[in-house]
Scaffold this active site. Structure first.
Site, PDB file in Angstrom:
ATOM      1  N   GLY A   1       0.873  -1.171   0.000  1.00 14.24           N
ATOM      2  CA  GLY A   1       0.000   0.000   0.000  1.00 14.24           C
ATOM      3  C   GLY A   1       0.903   1.211   0.000  1.00 14.24           C
ATOM      4  N   HIS A   2       0.996   1.884  -1.129  1.00 17.00           N
ATOM      5  CA  HIS A   2       1.926   3.015  -1.268  1.00 17.00           C
ATOM      6  C   HIS A   2       1.129   4.309  -1.386  1.00 17.00           C
ATOM      7  CE1 HIS A   2       5.196   0.083  -2.956  1.00 17.00           C
ATOM      8  NE2 HIS A   2       4.826  -0.189  -1.725  1.00 17.00           N
TER       9      HIS A   2
HETATM   10  P1  GDP Z   1       5.117   2.779   1.562  1.00 13.95           P
HETATM   11  O1  GDP Z   1       4.342   1.517   1.641  1.00 13.95           O
HETATM   12  O2  GDP Z   1       6.567   2.581   1.860  1.00 13.95           O
HETATM   13  O3  GDP Z   1       4.917   3.510   0.271  1.00 13.95           O
HETATM   14  O4  GDP Z   1       4.554   3.710   2.717  1.00 13.95           O
HETATM   15  P2  GDP Z   1       2.992   3.915   3.141  1.00 13.95           P
HETATM   16  O5  GDP Z   1       2.360   4.804   2.150  1.00 13.95           O
HETATM   17  O6  GDP Z   1       2.350   2.622   3.434  1.00 13.95           O
HETATM   18  O7  GDP Z   1       3.175   4.611   4.553  1.00 13.95           O
HETATM   19  C1  GDP Z   1       3.884   5.782   4.697  1.00 13.95           C
HETATM   20  C2  GDP Z   1       2.972   6.803   5.345  1.00 13.95           C
HETATM   21  O8  GDP Z   1       3.751   7.923   5.705  1.00 13.95           O
HETATM   22  C3  GDP Z   1       1.910   7.330   4.390  1.00 13.95           C
HETATM   23  O9  GDP Z   1       0.785   7.694   5.138  1.00 13.95           O
HETATM   24  C4  GDP Z   1       2.571   8.563   3.775  1.00 13.95           C
HETATM   25  O10 GDP Z   1       1.643   9.528   3.318  1.00 13.95           O
HETATM   26  C5  GDP Z   1       3.320   9.076   4.969  1.00 13.95           C
HETATM   27  N1  GDP Z   1       4.549   9.812   4.694  1.00 13.95           N
HETATM   28  C6  GDP Z   1       5.572   9.521   3.840  1.00 13.95           C
HETATM   29  N2  GDP Z   1       6.592  10.383   4.016  1.00 13.95           N
HETATM   30  C7  GDP Z   1       6.202  11.224   5.013  1.00 13.95           C
HETATM   31  C8  GDP Z   1       6.831  12.300   5.690  1.00 13.95           C
HETATM   32  O11 GDP Z   1       7.977  12.659   5.433  1.00 13.95           O
HETATM   33  N3  GDP Z   1       6.094  12.918   6.687  1.00 13.95           N
HETATM   34  C9  GDP Z   1       4.824  12.552   6.994  1.00 13.95           C
HETATM   35  N4  GDP Z   1       4.177  13.212   7.941  1.00 13.95           N
HETATM   36  N5  GDP Z   1       4.224  11.530   6.394  1.00 13.95           N
HETATM   37  C10 GDP Z   1       4.918  10.869   5.432  1.00 13.95           C
HETATM   38  P1  IMO Z   2       4.391  -1.869   1.596  1.00 15.78           P
HETATM   39  O1  IMO Z   2       4.839  -2.094   0.167  1.00 15.78           O
HETATM   40  C1  IMO Z   2       3.935  -3.330   5.662  1.00 15.78           C
HETATM   41  C2  IMO Z   2       3.427  -7.643   6.149  1.00 15.78           C
HETATM   42  C3  IMO Z   2       2.110  -8.140   6.698  1.00 15.78           C
HETATM   43  C4  IMO Z   2       2.602  -9.399   7.422  1.00 15.78           C
HETATM   44  C5  IMO Z   2       3.681  -9.928   6.494  1.00 15.78           C
HETATM   45  C6  IMO Z   2       3.223 -10.997   5.525  1.00 15.78           C
HETATM   46  O2  IMO Z   2       3.194  -1.005   1.704  1.00 15.78           O
HETATM   47  O3  IMO Z   2       5.540  -1.436   2.429  1.00 15.78           O
HETATM   48  P2  IMO Z   2       1.761 -10.950   3.305  1.00 15.78           P
HETATM   49  O4  IMO Z   2       0.362 -10.483   3.068  1.00 15.78           O
HETATM   50  O5  IMO Z   2       2.777 -10.255   2.481  1.00 15.78           O
HETATM   51  O6  IMO Z   2       1.902 -12.445   3.230  1.00 15.78           O
HETATM   52  O7  IMO Z   2       2.046 -10.571   4.859  1.00 15.78           O
HETATM   53  O8  IMO Z   2       4.146  -8.805   5.756  1.00 15.78           O
HETATM   54  N1  IMO Z   2       3.335  -6.776   4.947  1.00 15.78           N
HETATM   55  C7  IMO Z   2       3.528  -5.461   4.969  1.00 15.78           C
HETATM   56  N2  IMO Z   2       3.747  -4.612   5.997  1.00 15.78           N
HETATM   57  N3  IMO Z   2       3.936  -2.861   4.399  1.00 15.78           N
HETATM   58  C8  IMO Z   2       3.751  -3.701   3.360  1.00 15.78           C
HETATM   59  O9  IMO Z   2       3.883  -3.319   2.070  1.00 15.78           O
HETATM   60  C9  IMO Z   2       3.480  -5.060   3.618  1.00 15.78           C
HETATM   61  N4  IMO Z   2       3.230  -6.138   2.841  1.00 15.78           N
HETATM   62  C10 IMO Z   2       3.150  -7.175   3.673  1.00 15.78           C
HETATM   63  O10 IMO Z   2       1.547  -7.207   7.574  1.00 15.78           O
HETATM   64  O11 IMO Z   2       3.222  -9.040   8.630  1.00 15.78           O
HETATM   65 MG    MG Z   3       2.714   0.724   2.648  1.00 14.10          MG
END
Ligand code: GDP
Ligand code: IMO
Ligand code: MG
Length: 422
Positions: free
Chosen positions: A39-40
């Site tokens: 989830g990005h």
């Molecule tokens: P990803 O899976 O590595 O792409 O990261 P996620 O999107 O799952 O989680 C990162 C969270 O941090 C998201 O809610 C972003 O909007 C937020 N985020 C990323 N960089 C920053 C930052 O520098 N400051 C703040 N406040 N939020 C950030």
């Molecule tokens: P992004 O790309 C955070 C975690 C799950 C669980 C383990 C295995 O957004 O960083 P799975 O469904 O892959 O078999 O689950 O990995 N997990 C993540 N945690 N960010 C993710 O992706 C994840 N993708 C899987 O929570 O602990």
């Molecule tokens: Mg994520």
């Protein structure tokens, strides 16, 4: 410059935001592993986008986005995601999005198999995203998986799905989980596949052509190093190589194509799902959750939060060959008086600066902390590294020293613009 963006912690480091930021100067953005367990989050021009299978470069016009052979693709989930992102005003076309014909297909029963595994594990469950990722990779390695190209040969695909459905139903019925009819699996999969057909192609020559033409390639990692099937906190990991090497095996571009590796980490640590987390801190978790932060982008689960762990980061920088660090969420610590950094673990009186493989190690690992002063200032409006408070700069410098890698980017807010480049 061909660059890999890789997560250095347990995922959710802010990879999507960094990929989106760097896409401006890239030509092709490529995912090489994982699936819609990712989830990005990207916040651009006031709109929040959450991407699961689509590469984060999709938000830019005139960029090519590739879902590589190493990704496991849920066709039904991808169609829903395309609809959702298009409804937000983003155009998606076969010129802009390419899906590898070698990518393995997540079938509806893989998600239920994922649930069955979790039930079987009881209190040892992984806490997966229940997207069927593990079972799909297991079928791939077990040589009974279905690839996108196989769906082009309908009689073959139908026979394979029919055989697997009856095998899977036996397992599901043991756990009182819903079973499937092969006809329904085939029908649902083909509805989605027909929609995706224009996007499916042999992506390898396309990527090699771009490489030879000296286009800028950006590899978008999913998950993080501590979730890597080889280097992570096994068995509490995902089922792919999330580290930089996965960018080559998952795309068909060779290691020689990679010129730099940006490792993304938060200024603290988070983890969602089960498994060890030595620096987890209830106070910091509660504080960040009260700010409405650190809820999973895929499942909405609250993420556990803790202090920065340089034992993990040092290891992650090594195995990824990190050439620069992107430290996000620095603003999350703006109000704290004192900040702790774990510099080593104490296990039975012995100091460890790298995590060993033994799974029993984690239960006994006591973090050894260094305490640094907080900066107690709002960083969200800083426009450059030099505008950051001196104590924030000192914190980042110490992090860089502990990991033996230079800081390349700093995140001071979720918006595309709140990214400082050094
Ligand atoms: P990803 O899976 O590595 O792409 O990261 P996620 O999107 O799952 O989680 C990162 C969270 O941090 C998201 O809610 C972003 O909007 C937020 N985020 C990323 N960089 C920053 C930052 O520098 N400051 C703040 N406040 N939020 C950030
Ligand atoms: P992004 O790309 C955070 C975690 C799950 C669980 C383990 C295995 O957004 O960083 P799975 O469904 O892959 O078999 O689950 O990995 N997990 C993540 N945690 N960010 C993710 O992706 C994840 N993708 C899987 O929570 O602990
Ligand atoms: Mg994520």
């Amino acid at each position: 410059m061909n660059t890999v963006i890789t997560g250095l912690q347990w995922g959710d480091e802010g990879k999507g935001k960094i990929v989106d930021y760097l896409t401006e100067s890239a030509d092709v953005v490529i995912r090489g592993q994982g699936g819609n367990n990712a989830g990005h989050t990207v916040i651009a021009n006031g709109t929040k986008y959450v991407l699961h299978l689509l590469p984060s470069g999709i938000l830019w016009d005139d960029k090519i986005n590739v879902i590589g052979n190493g990704v496991v693709v849920d066709p039904i989930g991808l169609c829903i995601e395309i609809d959702r992102i298009e409804a937000q005003g983003v155009k998606i076309s076969p010129e802009k999005l390419l899906i590898s014909d070698r990518a393995h297909v997540v079938l509806p029963f893989h998600k239920e198999l994922d649930a069955a595994r979790e039930i079987a594990l009881g209190d040892q469950k992984i806490g997966t995203t229940k997207r069927g990722i593990g079972p799909t990779y297991a079928d791939k390695v077990n040589r009974c998986g279905l690839r996108m190209a196989d769906l082009l040969d309908r009689p073959f695909a139908e026979a394979l799905i029919t055989r697997r459905t009856s095998e899977v139903n036996e397992i599901l019925s043991k756990y009182d989980l819903p079973t499937f009819t092969a006809a329904a699996v085939i029908a649902d999969t083909y509805i989605a596949f027909e929609r995706l057909r224009p996007y499916i192609t042999n992506t390898i020559p396309v990527l090699h052509k771009a490489w030879k033409a000296k286009k800028n390639l950006l590899f978008e990692g999913a998950q993080g190093t501590l979730l890597d099937i080889d280097f992570g906190t096994y068995p509490f990991v995902t089922s792919s190589n999330t580290t930089a090497g996965g960018s080559t095996t998952g795309t068909g571009l060779p290691p020689t194509a990679i010129e730099s590796v940006i490792g993304v980490c938060k200024a603290y640590t988070t983890r969602v799902g089960s498994g060890p987390f030595p620096t987890c801190d209830e106070g910091l978790s509660e504080y960040l959750h009260n700010l409405g932060r650190e809820f999973g982008a895929t499942t909405g689960r609250p993420r556990g939060c803790g202090w920065l762990d340089s034992v993990l980061l040092r290891f992650a920088c090594m195995v990824n060959g990190v050439t620069g660090l992107a430290v996000t969420n620095v603003d999350g610590l703006d109000e704290y008086d004192h900040l702790k950094i774990c510099v080593a673990y104490d296990i039975d009186g012995i100091r460890h600066e790298l995590p060993p493989a033994d799974r029993n190690f984690w239960n006994r690992a006591k973090p050894i902390y260094e305490t640094l002063p907080g900066w107690k200032q709002d960083t969200t409006k800083c426009l450059s590294y030099s505008e950051l408070p001196k104590d924030a700069q000192a914190y980042l410098a110490r992090l860089s020293e502990l990991c033996d890698a230079p800081i390349a980017f700093v995140g001071v807010g979720p918006d595309r613009k709140q990214t400082l480049r050094l």
